[in-house]
Design an enzyme around this catalytic site. Structure first.
Site: not given
Length: 752
Positions: A295-297
């Site tokens: 996940p890049c968040q």
């Protein structure tokens, strides 16, 4: 068949005796092969290659479970006729040889490759190789190994190239009344079926399988069978259903971290719906390769850049925690994430775990626009290759290739190249941007990224594409829109459309979105999914084509070691203090001779060509494109593994010492080539980091090879420049004494 075997002593001594003339041997072999083929005529075991009615190649390929030939069948074939024609001695030798062969090494469940022969006039033209490849594809598809027995030691190398391994050798064979040692069956070779060589890949955060598609595209090279088994890890239920539908993986229940692990052997593709951070270490053991796009968040502005404090980072941290503890860690690892990840605490922990576990690491940033896609999805890529020990040479070193500031390596194609031409009514309605949203965006002054068919750039798609909950602001956040009716007058990218054009403003369809993100043309999501769901799934995926190119690096281990050596040479050049002979420093002229050290291939630039938005050669390190000439066996060894300094001088002389020899001119390297069976002469184009030169214009350098080698091993030099152009009017040669200073790039074949 008889023509091919009649002059092979290891055959006729065992069957016909050494005293009989060639005509006797030929007739015996002719009768023997004729009866053998008759016995197998109904079994489907015979393989024959014909040309204009003439047999060029034939062999027996006997499947496992094929019944043995009975005595009655042998009588029907006329085996007793051999006794009458050739006498009891030849008949007895034949039976003895058969008994010995049946008592030798056998492999359960294996195909048997027997009586392989190529017509003598066409031997060496690849006919036998091609015929065997077709047969071996049959055994691989059936999942069985193959056993053959050869009586010629020279055949061993040929069969090994096709994947066979030596399984043993025979003892003595009874000949007549005397026992004599005989290499009749010199070697037993077995070939495991393709599943025995399968690569096991763990795809973490698998989503809809973008990394899987990229791996298959990079590895298969035209074949539908990549020889890999996948285990996908994903927590999202919709992703799991889609992944299972697309790739046929079976879902399994995952154990929790504190529970014992039982799934030690993976027999087929698996899909786990699980939370990675709750799995035990054993769940990550046993893979050849890890692929992941976490996940890049936690690393983005919209996600508040909480880094390791973000709960969505727990799964990645769990993998980082487990990696040094694994009994069978992966041989390689690929991670994709947003630009900015490389500056995070999560990245620092990952790098530390990799280096502590003995991995070499290469990092880069790539933009799809440099690969022909009009979509700005810049992403960070980390590649790691496990070695026996970590030398830390790449610690803190970051490479940033393919950034969009330079000219594109492959000019982006127009957006309309990626558009789907027709949509059904339901899809057209779903793609239409609501007029109310456009009105609100116009009133509130939101900027739209509005593409037309001729556009060469669009913004990044995200998983929030088309999400109405974001309102008018979402139109500018989650990805580009498309103006279907392009006017004659040119328009700027962010200019808001006129009200009369609003009815032509739409979203990109999920398929068009996938096209712009490098998914295969024949790939699509299940039609039962809502349009918004498809947008979310594709928007959260990777650019498949870019990842494919990242994975499609032949001999990545060679590149990683080359990058590490280049980094070390850079540090060496910062050290000005040297002992020993006068040198030719980078970018200066040769002492005394006045010759320039300028490497002639530096005149050729690859800047702006594929994958090279900037010049790939570092002139400060005297990095250069150079040629290396060799023979067919040399090419096979170099391209499959690496240069081997231990073999220096095995194919040519060592005028400047036992090193690897290169030249600016392919004419010089051509002197070291040897033609293969097709009359082709192989040349290898290499990237060589020459570093600090030891300039040598001696007329008899072979009298001082120890001094030359010592200069590069112990006195701060990296390469010997042998100026034979000055001495004898021929060509300059470049000699290095470390495999890691060379990266092979391409093989060129010169015909006669």
């Amino acid at each position: 068949m008889a023509d091919a075997f009649v002059d092979r002593p290891n055959v006729w001594r065992a069957i016909s005796g050494s005293a009989n003339p060639a005509s006797f041997r030929h007739e015996l072999l002719l009768q023997l092969f004729e009866r053998n083929l008759w016995l197998q005529k109904d079994s489907g075991c015979s393989r024959v290659i014909l040309q204009d009615g003439k047999i060029l190649c034939c062999f027996m390929f006997v499947p496992p479970g094929t019944p043995d030939i009975s005595f009655w069948q042998m009588l029907q074939a006329g085996i007793l006729k051999l006794l009458l024609i050739f006498g009891p001695s030849a008949f007895r030798r034949l039976l003895q040889a058969k008994a010995v062969e049946e008592g030798e090494i056998n492999v359960e469940g294996a195909y048997r490759l027997e009586r392989m022969v190529v017509e003598p006039s066409v031997q060496g033209k690849g006919i036998g190789t091609r015929a065997l490849q077709l047969a071996l594809a049959e055994s691989d598809a059936a999942g069985h190994p193959v056993l053959l027995k050869t009586n010629e030691e020279r055949n061993v190398t040929f069969y090994q190239r096709l994947g066979f391994e030596a399984a043993g050798s025979c003892g003595s064979v009874a000949l007549g009344k005397r026992r004599r040692a005989c290499k009749r069956l010199a070697c037993h070779l077995t070939r495991r079926h393709a599943r025995g060589h399968e690569t096991v890949i763990y795809e973490f955060f698998s989503g809809i399988g973008g990394l899987r598609l990229a791996y298959n595209a990079a590895i298969k090279s035209g074949s539908d069978d990549t020889g890999a088994r996948f285990r996908a890890y994903e927590v999202d239920e919709v992703c799991c259903h889609v992944y299972g539908d697309l790739y046929g993986a079976s879902k399994v229940l995952a154990a929790r971290r504190e529970e014992p692990w039982k799934n030690a052997e993976q027999e087929e593709d698996e899909l786990w719906r699980c939370s990675i951070d709750k799995l035990p270490d054993a769940a990550f053991d046993g893979a050849d390769l890890w692929l992941m796009s976490p996940p890049c968040q936690p690393f983005t502005r919209t996600g508040h850049r909480r880094d390791v404090a973000d709960p969505r980072c727990r799964a990645l941290l769990r993998l980082v925690e487990a990696l040094p503890c694994l009994k069978a860690p992966p041989k390689g690892l690929l991670l994709e994430n947003v630009v900015g990840f490389q500056h995070s605490e999560a990245h620092r922990r990952l790098r530390f775990a990799l280096e502590q576990s003995g991995y070499e690491v290469f990092e880069t940033v790539l933009d799809p626009r440099n690969f022909g896609f009009p979509n700005t999805r810049r992403r960070f890529y980390l590649l790691a290759k496990r070695i026996k020990r970590s030398n830390g040479l790449l610690s803190g070193a970051h490479s940033d290739h393919g950034c969009p500031d330079g000219p594109p390596a492959v000019p982006p194609q127009r957006v309309d190249h990626f558009l789907k031409e027709a949509h059904d009514l339901r899809m057209r309605n779903a793609l239409q941007v609501p007029k109310a949203l456009l009105e609100k965006a116009f009133v509130e002054g939101w900027q739209l990224d509005l593409a037309v068919g001729s556009s060469l750039v669009t913004k990044t798609f995200t998983g929030s594409y088309g999400k109405l909950a974001y309102g008018a602001e979402g139109l500018s956040m989650a990805g580009p829109l498309l103006l279907d009716a392009e006017g004659k007058a040119p328009r700027t990218r962010f200019a808001f459309p006129k009200p009369e054009q609003w009815k032509h403003v739409r979203y990109f369809s999920p398929k068009e979105m996938a096209n712009l993100m490098g998914f295969p043309d024949d790939w699509s999501l299940p039609g039962r999914l809502k349009c918004r769901t498809q947008w979310r799934l594709v928007g959260n995926s990777v650019n498949v084509a870019v990842v494919e190119e990242v994975l499609h690096v032949d001999n990545a281990d060679n590149y990683l070691r080359y990058a590490a050596k280049r980094q070390k040479i850079r540090k060496d050049l910062e050290n000005k203090a040297l002992s020993g002979t006068e040198i030719l420093p980078p970018a200066s002229s040769a002492p005394a001779s006045g010759k320039s050290p300028h490497i002639k291939t530096h005149e050729i630039s690859l800047k702006g060509l594929v994958f090279h938005p900037e010049e790939p050669i570092d002139f400060d390190l005297q990095e250069s494109w150079l040629w290396h000439g060799t023979r067919k066996e040399g090419v096979e060894g170099i391209t499959s593994s690496d240069f081997d300094i231990k073999r220096a001088g095995s194919a040519a002389g060592t005028m400047f010492g036992r090193g690897l020899y290169f030249a600016e001119s392919c004419m010089k390297s051509d002197e070291y080539t040897v033609a293969d069976e097709r009359g082709w002469y192989p040349l290898i184009l290499c990237r060589v980091t020459c570093g600090r030169f030891f300039y040598c214009d001696w007329k008899r350098p072979f009298d001082h090879t120890d001094q030359l080698e010592d200069a590069c091993h112990h006195k701060g030099f990296h390469c010997v420049l042998g100026d034979r152009e000055k001495v004898s009017g021929t060509y300059r040669e470049y000699i290095v004494f470390d495999n890691d200073q060379v990266e092979r790039v391409a093989v060129s074949l010169k015909g006669t």
